[in-house]
Write an enzyme that holds these catalytic residues in place. Structure first.
Site, PDB file in Angstrom:
ATOM      1  N   GLY A 218       0.799  -1.209   0.000  1.00  0.00           N
ATOM      2  CA  GLY A 218       0.000   0.000   0.000  1.00  0.00           C
ATOM      3  C   GLY A 218       0.834   1.263   0.000  1.00  0.00           C
ATOM      4  O   GLY A 218       0.333   2.340   0.307  1.00  0.00           O
ATOM      5  N   GLU A 259       4.501  -7.102   0.113  1.00  0.00           N
ATOM      6  CA  GLU A 259       3.932  -7.540  -1.170  1.00  0.00           C
ATOM      7  C   GLU A 259       3.465  -6.350  -1.995  1.00  0.00           C
ATOM      8  O   GLU A 259       2.276  -6.165  -2.213  1.00  0.00           O
ATOM      9  CB  GLU A 259       2.787  -8.520  -0.916  1.00  0.00           C
ATOM     10  CG  GLU A 259       1.901  -8.052   0.215  1.00  0.00           C
ATOM     11  CD  GLU A 259       0.925  -9.099   0.689  1.00  0.00           C
ATOM     12  OE1 GLU A 259       1.300 -10.268   0.798  1.00  0.00           O
ATOM     13  OE2 GLU A 259      -0.217  -8.708   0.951  1.00  0.00           O
ATOM     14  N   PRO A 260       4.411  -5.556  -2.463  1.00  0.00           N
ATOM     15  CA  PRO A 260       4.038  -4.355  -3.210  1.00  0.00           C
ATOM     16  C   PRO A 260       3.672  -4.658  -4.660  1.00  0.00           C
ATOM     17  O   PRO A 260       4.274  -5.518  -5.299  1.00  0.00           O
ATOM     18  CB  PRO A 260       5.326  -3.523  -3.170  1.00  0.00           C
ATOM     19  CG  PRO A 260       6.420  -4.522  -3.037  1.00  0.00           C
ATOM     20  CD  PRO A 260       5.864  -5.712  -2.312  1.00  0.00           C
ATOM     21  N   GLY A 261       2.659  -3.968  -5.133  1.00  0.00           N
ATOM     22  CA  GLY A 261       2.329  -4.027  -6.547  1.00  0.00           C
ATOM     23  C   GLY A 261       2.688  -2.687  -7.163  1.00  0.00           C
ATOM     24  O   GLY A 261       3.696  -2.514  -7.847  1.00  0.00           O
ATOM     25  N   ARG A 298      -8.833   3.314 -14.094  1.00  0.00           N
ATOM     26  CA  ARG A 298      -8.622   3.832 -12.736  1.00  0.00           C
ATOM     27  C   ARG A 298      -9.252   5.204 -12.469  1.00  0.00           C
ATOM     28  O   ARG A 298      -9.836   5.411 -11.408  1.00  0.00           O
ATOM     29  CB  ARG A 298      -7.127   3.846 -12.404  1.00  0.00           C
ATOM     30  CG  ARG A 298      -6.510   2.440 -12.494  1.00  0.00           C
ATOM     31  CD  ARG A 298      -5.049   2.432 -12.146  1.00  0.00           C
ATOM     32  NE  ARG A 298      -4.812   2.599 -10.731  1.00  0.00           N
ATOM     33  CZ  ARG A 298      -4.205   3.634 -10.185  1.00  0.00           C
ATOM     34  NH1 ARG A 298      -3.721   4.599 -10.950  1.00  0.00           N
ATOM     35  NH2 ARG A 298      -4.058   3.715  -8.887  1.00  0.00           N
ATOM     36  N   TYR A 302     -11.931   4.712  -9.441  1.00  0.00           N
ATOM     37  CA  TYR A 302     -11.726   5.279  -8.115  1.00  0.00           C
ATOM     38  C   TYR A 302     -11.023   6.637  -8.123  1.00  0.00           C
ATOM     39  O   TYR A 302     -10.308   6.989  -7.181  1.00  0.00           O
ATOM     40  CB  TYR A 302     -11.057   4.299  -7.137  1.00  0.00           C
ATOM     41  CG  TYR A 302      -9.941   3.415  -7.670  1.00  0.00           C
ATOM     42  CD1 TYR A 302      -8.736   3.945  -8.104  1.00  0.00           C
ATOM     43  CD2 TYR A 302     -10.087   2.026  -7.683  1.00  0.00           C
ATOM     44  CE1 TYR A 302      -7.713   3.125  -8.551  1.00  0.00           C
ATOM     45  CE2 TYR A 302      -9.060   1.192  -8.129  1.00  0.00           C
ATOM     46  CZ  TYR A 302      -7.874   1.752  -8.559  1.00  0.00           C
ATOM     47  OH  TYR A 302      -6.870   0.937  -8.996  1.00  0.00           O
ATOM     48  N   CYS A 328     -19.106   4.768 -25.000  1.00  0.00           N
ATOM     49  CA  CYS A 328     -20.410   5.422 -25.038  1.00  0.00           C
ATOM     50  C   CYS A 328     -21.011   5.565 -23.647  1.00  0.00           C
ATOM     51  O   CYS A 328     -22.139   5.150 -23.379  1.00  0.00           O
ATOM     52  CB  CYS A 328     -21.331   4.657 -25.975  1.00  0.00           C
ATOM     53  SG  CYS A 328     -20.606   4.607 -27.617  1.00  0.00           S
ATOM     54  N   GLU A 329     -20.216   6.088 -22.757  1.00  0.00           N
ATOM     55  CA  GLU A 329     -20.611   6.476 -21.413  1.00  0.00           C
ATOM     56  C   GLU A 329     -19.611   7.542 -21.021  1.00  0.00           C
ATOM     57  O   GLU A 329     -18.594   7.678 -21.677  1.00  0.00           O
ATOM     58  CB  GLU A 329     -20.431   5.307 -20.438  1.00  0.00           C
ATOM     59  CG  GLU A 329     -21.678   4.537 -20.143  1.00  0.00           C
ATOM     60  CD  GLU A 329     -21.375   3.061 -19.995  1.00  0.00           C
ATOM     61  OE1 GLU A 329     -21.114   2.634 -18.884  1.00  0.00           O
ATOM     62  OE2 GLU A 329     -21.386   2.362 -21.022  1.00  0.00           O
ATOM     63  N   TYR A 356      -2.334  -1.769 -12.446  1.00  0.00           N
ATOM     64  CA  TYR A 356      -3.798  -1.774 -12.536  1.00  0.00           C
ATOM     65  C   TYR A 356      -4.332  -1.061 -13.779  1.00  0.00           C
ATOM     66  O   TYR A 356      -5.398  -0.463 -13.744  1.00  0.00           O
ATOM     67  CB  TYR A 356      -4.423  -1.191 -11.254  1.00  0.00           C
ATOM     68  CG  TYR A 356      -3.886  -1.841 -10.005  1.00  0.00           C
ATOM     69  CD1 TYR A 356      -4.261  -3.150  -9.699  1.00  0.00           C
ATOM     70  CD2 TYR A 356      -2.983  -1.192  -9.183  1.00  0.00           C
ATOM     71  CE1 TYR A 356      -3.752  -3.785  -8.576  1.00  0.00           C
ATOM     72  CE2 TYR A 356      -2.470  -1.821  -8.054  1.00  0.00           C
ATOM     73  CZ  TYR A 356      -2.857  -3.117  -7.762  1.00  0.00           C
ATOM     74  OH  TYR A 356      -2.337  -3.735  -6.662  1.00  0.00           O
TER      75      TYR A 356
HETATM   76  C1  LIG Z   1      -3.538  -5.726  -4.108  1.00  0.00           C
HETATM   77  C2  LIG Z   1      -2.773  -6.281  -2.999  1.00  0.00           C
HETATM   78  C3  LIG Z   1      -1.453  -5.888  -2.788  1.00  0.00           C
HETATM   79  C4  LIG Z   1      -0.752  -4.831  -3.623  1.00  0.00           C
HETATM   80  O1  LIG Z   1      -1.210  -3.544  -3.325  1.00  0.00           O
HETATM   81  P1  LIG Z   1      -0.488  -2.279  -3.978  1.00  0.00           P
HETATM   82  O2  LIG Z   1      -1.264  -1.117  -3.482  1.00  0.00           O
HETATM   83  O3  LIG Z   1      -0.545  -2.411  -5.453  1.00  0.00           O
HETATM   84  O4  LIG Z   1       0.916  -2.270  -3.506  1.00  0.00           O
HETATM   85  C5  LIG Z   1      -0.776  -6.487  -1.752  1.00  0.00           C
HETATM   86  N1  LIG Z   1      -1.357  -7.427  -0.968  1.00  0.00           N
HETATM   87  C6  LIG Z   1      -2.631  -7.825  -1.146  1.00  0.00           C
HETATM   88  C7  LIG Z   1      -3.196  -8.870  -0.268  1.00  0.00           C
HETATM   89  C8  LIG Z   1      -3.375  -7.268  -2.163  1.00  0.00           C
HETATM   90  O5  LIG Z   1      -4.647  -7.661  -2.320  1.00  0.00           O
END
Ligand SMILES: *Cc1c(COP(=O)(O)O)cnc(C)c1O
Length: 405
Positions: A218, A259-261, A298, A302, A328-329, A356
């Site tokens: 996060g 666990e970063p995305g 996105r 949100y 078309c929205e 995302y």
């Molecule tokens: C989506 C998710 C993440 C990644 O979140 P980011 O905001 O992209 O870093 C990590 N852990 C879990 C369990 C998630 O569902």
């Protein structure tokens, strides 16, 4: 990448197009590792759902990352990309126990986020160690759709249910080898995060067989110049201290996991689309592009901000535009944005398009999903082709009129 390089790539592979810069992903990975250099066992598990192209997964593997997955399909993608099952963690929410069993049989670490599944799984497989996802009820995130730690959230096992949880663990004799939290996206306030971590440490003390503590993700990334972002070095320094001291009390050197995305891939990505129409209404100038929320949802989903930049006329006079799509929205990427003068045919570049964006793309309006390019060592590598008409029809079954009328 330079403007001219972006234009060259998009002219070669066609638009719209997602482009990812490998160096930026590497940079972020090293930044995060470095912030936690004082922790002996650090594990970074890239959250596959942010951007799940197999070539990106391979890049992550080369960097030494593990992966965090939320569906069995993501697990299978990870295995296909070459990850050992012990480098994969499965953190689903609300999936059927049969999916959890299937993933567990692949040798993947399971993370359970509700008491009902915990009890069933523990009864059936008391010998398989599992991690538990705790909900510390701390609001870390800014956006209510992506903040998942609050009291009414569907995620995790509430800290108020720990006594019940402990009864299940005792009765089933199962082994808890990890505790986990994921408080949602956009952590701005490090103290709030540290507070949530303290709750996780307090929970962790209950378990004698831990191997790791997973702090989720996060981290907030900057979306525009001067934007605030999580101070990763400060977080690293402060959390490492707490973690090391916890391990000392616990009597074992545990693994610290993240666990970063978004943090790893957001800024590495750009989305490029051509302007079809410039339309002047009484109050607004619209730039309508050859794309829509089918490719980048996105802002509509949100309200996220993507900086928009005119690649074709970077030095033009700045004017105000609303950049919209062809769906078309209502389909707005940005309202009242100051962008250098846009002409029909110009290429616009959307920043922060690594996380995302492609992974949330759809075929809405029966449009094709765009291709993806990985830019590495100053070369463009196509890692996904744009779809074609056959892809739209794939899996559709035409039945004869006789069956209907
Ligand atoms: C989506 C998710 C993440 C990644 O979140 P980011 O905001 O992209 O870093 C990590 N852990 C879990 C369990 C998630 O569902």
């Amino acid at each position: 990448m330079e403007n001219s390089e972006f234009i060259k790539v998009v002219e070669e592979f066609g638009s719209p197009l997602y482009i990812y810069e490998a160096d930026k992903i590497k940079f972020q990975f090293k930044r995060l590792s470095n912030a936690f250099k004082n922790v002996e066992n650090l594990r970074i598990n890239y959250a596959v759902k942010a951007l799940s192209n197999i070539s990106i997964l391979k890049l992550m593997k080369e960097l030494g990352s593990g992966i965090d997955t939320v569906s069995i399909q993501e697990v299978k993608l990870g295995i296909k990309a070459g990850f050992d099952s012990n480098k994969i963690i499965f953190t689903p929410n609300g999936v059927n126990i049969s999916e959890i069993e299937e993933v567990s049989k692949l040798g993947v670490q399971i993370n359970i986020d509700n008491l009902s599944i915990l009890e069933s799984f523990g009864n059936k497989y008391p010998k398989i160690p599992v991690c538990i996802r705790i909900n510390p009820h701390v609001m870390a995130g800014g956006n209510s759709n992506i903040s998942v730690g609050h009291i009414d959230s569907k995620f995790g096992i509430s800290i108020h249910q720990i006594p019940h949880l402990m009864r299940i663990v005792k009765n089933t004799n199962m082994r808890i080898n990890g505790v986990h939290m994921h408080t949602g996206s956009d952590i701005l306030d490090i103290d709030v995060f540290l507070h949530a971590s303290q709750i996780l440490f307090d929970t962790a003390k209950n378990f004698k067989n831990l191997e790791f503590i997973d702090f989720g993700s996060g981290f907030k990334v900057p979306y525009k110049n001067g934007d605030i972002e999580t101070n990763i070095d400060e977080l690293g320094e402060k959390l490492s201290l707490k973690f090391n001291s916890f391990c000392k009390d616990y009597g074992k050197n545990l693994i610290l996991a993240f666990e970063p995305g978004k943090f790893l891939v957001s800024e590495a990505g750009s989305f490029i689309a051509k302007v079809n129409v410039v339309k002047q209404t009484t109050s607004t100038v619209f730039a309508q592009i050859e794309s829509g929320f089918n490719h980048l949802i996105r802002p509509m989903l949100y309200g996220s901000y993507h900086e928009i930049y005119n690649l074709s006329n970077p030095d033009g006079r700045e004017r105000f535009y609303s950049v919209v799509g062809y769906i078309c929205e209502t389909d707005t990427f940005g309202s009242n944005r100051k962008i250098s003068e846009i002409n029909e045919g110009d290429y616009l570049l959307f920043k922060n398009a690594g996380a995302y964006c492609q992974s949330m793309a759809s075929n809405y309006n029966s449009r094709y999903r765009p291709g993806e390019v990985l830019w590495a060592k100053n070369k463009a590598h196509l890692i996904r082709k744009e779809e074609e008409f056959e892809d739209i029809l794939r899996n559709q079954i035409e039945i004869s009129n006789d069956s209907i009328f």
